[in-house]
Design an enzyme around this catalytic site. Structure first.
Site, PDB file in Angstrom:
ATOM      1  N   CYS A   9       4.348-124.172  11.692  1.00 46.86           N
ATOM      2  CA  CYS A   9       4.260-122.708  11.615  1.00 46.86           C
ATOM      3  C   CYS A   9       2.823-122.276  11.333  1.00 46.86           C
ATOM      4  O   CYS A   9       2.282-121.375  11.986  1.00 46.86           O
ATOM      5  CB  CYS A   9       5.179-122.160  10.522  1.00 46.86           C
ATOM      6  SG  CYS A   9       6.918-122.269  10.979  1.00 46.86           S
TER       7      CYS A   9
ATOM      8  N   HIS B 101       7.899-115.874   7.688  1.00 50.89           N
ATOM      9  CA  HIS B 101       8.835-116.962   7.388  1.00 50.89           C
ATOM     10  C   HIS B 101      10.168-116.361   6.926  1.00 50.89           C
ATOM     11  O   HIS B 101      10.183-115.376   6.171  1.00 50.89           O
ATOM     12  CB  HIS B 101       8.271-117.860   6.273  1.00 50.89           C
ATOM     13  CG  HIS B 101       7.606-119.098   6.783  1.00 50.89           C
ATOM     14  ND1 HIS B 101       6.324-119.457   6.423  1.00 50.89           N
ATOM     15  CD2 HIS B 101       8.048-120.081   7.612  1.00 50.89           C
ATOM     16  CE1 HIS B 101       6.015-120.619   7.016  1.00 50.89           C
ATOM     17  NE2 HIS B 101       7.043-121.007   7.740  1.00 50.89           N
TER      18      HIS B 101
ATOM     19  N   GLU C 168       3.414-113.698   6.066  1.00 56.75           N
ATOM     20  CA  GLU C 168       2.311-114.572   5.642  1.00 56.75           C
ATOM     21  C   GLU C 168       0.959-113.862   5.758  1.00 56.75           C
ATOM     22  O   GLU C 168       0.589-113.368   6.810  1.00 56.75           O
ATOM     23  CB  GLU C 168       2.280-115.842   6.509  1.00 56.75           C
ATOM     24  CG  GLU C 168       3.538-116.690   6.410  1.00 56.75           C
ATOM     25  CD  GLU C 168       3.687-117.397   5.059  1.00 56.75           C
ATOM     26  OE1 GLU C 168       2.744-117.359   4.262  1.00 56.75           O
ATOM     27  OE2 GLU C 168       4.773-117.981   4.832  1.00 56.75           O
TER      28      GLU C 168
HETATM   29  N1  PCA Z   1       9.428-123.873  10.225  1.00 52.71           N
HETATM   30  C1  PCA Z   1       8.435-124.912  10.149  1.00 52.71           C
HETATM   31  C2  PCA Z   1       8.093-125.245  11.578  1.00 52.71           C
HETATM   32  C3  PCA Z   1       9.135-124.600  12.412  1.00 52.71           C
HETATM   33  C4  PCA Z   1       9.863-123.695  11.495  1.00 52.71           C
HETATM   34  O1  PCA Z   1      10.746-122.886  11.834  1.00 52.71           O
HETATM   35  C5  PCA Z   1       7.235-124.523   9.287  1.00 52.71           C
HETATM   36  O2  PCA Z   1       7.391-123.746   8.334  1.00 52.71           O
HETATM   37  O3  PCA Z   1       6.131-124.991   9.546  1.00 52.71           O
END
Ligand code: PCA
Length: 189
Positions: free
Chosen positions: A142, A164, A79
């Site tokens: 996240c 991610h 990200e």
């Molecule tokens: N994904 C979520 C929150 C926890 C996770 O593993 C997100 O993308 O915000």
């Protein structure tokens, strides 16, 4: 020796597992010259960030690499930025469901990653794992963790990155993702 904190999340949204903890759990405790500390975080607005910040401070981390699951994606997505915005379409694991609130009132609207995200993506992709830079970490927990970490460490040399990960059902297995992240850490630190 560099000290790197790797964080990952508990399951959320009624799921049984979170791929980020599968992948994080597979990382070794030492990668080249870096010592790796691992930390499982609750999927809770505010709390996840506070727990990660406290741990990073306590161990004098040189970097924090946070992992999370992005179920709908088909590739690993480092990200580029975090927004100062909380919007939840499902409640977090404590039942909170913010609707367009700042993560930190009065803080800037956004921060860019302080981990070289493009290099990270190139290294992961070079391991044969589908990978592309993402320009939105969303507005759920996240992003909240990412924003709060970037805000807390903004005037320090601690570098912060968020990645991610797709579910294993996308065709990518946790082992291959962990190997690629290991290579990335080796290259960057
Ligand atoms: N994904 C979520 C929150 C926890 C996770 O593993 C997100 O993308 O915000």
């Amino acid at each position: 020796m560099k000290k790197i904190l790797v964080t990952y999340f508990e399951p959320f949204g009624g799921e049984e597992e979170n791929v980020s903890s599968l992948v994080g759990g597979l990382l070794p405790s030492r990668i080249a010259d870096a010592e790796i500390e691992k930390l499982l975080l609750p999927v809770e607005f505010g709390n996840a960030a506070q727990i990660a910040i406290d741990k990073a401070e306590e161990m004098c981390a040189d970097a924090v690499i946070a992992l999370g699951e992005a179920g709908a994606r088909k590739a690993v997505t480092p990200e580029m930025a975090a927004l100062n915005l909380r919007y939840a379409s499902i409640p977090d694991n404590r039942g909170e469901k913010p609707q367009d609130e700042p993560c930190i009132p009065g803080a800037p609207n956004a921060y860019f990653s302080t981990l070289p995200i493009r290099d990270a993506a190139n290294t992961i992709g070079g391991c044969g794992v589908p990978c592309s830079v993402s320009y939105s970490a969303g507005t759920y927990v996240c992003n909240d963790l990412y924003f709060c970490l970037l805000h807390h460490f903004k005037e320090t040399s601690v570098c912060i990155g968020f990645i991610h990960l797709p579910k294993e059902s996308s065709g990518l297995n946790a082992d291959a993702m962990a190997k690629a992240l290991e290579k990335m850490i080796e290259k960057l630190f």
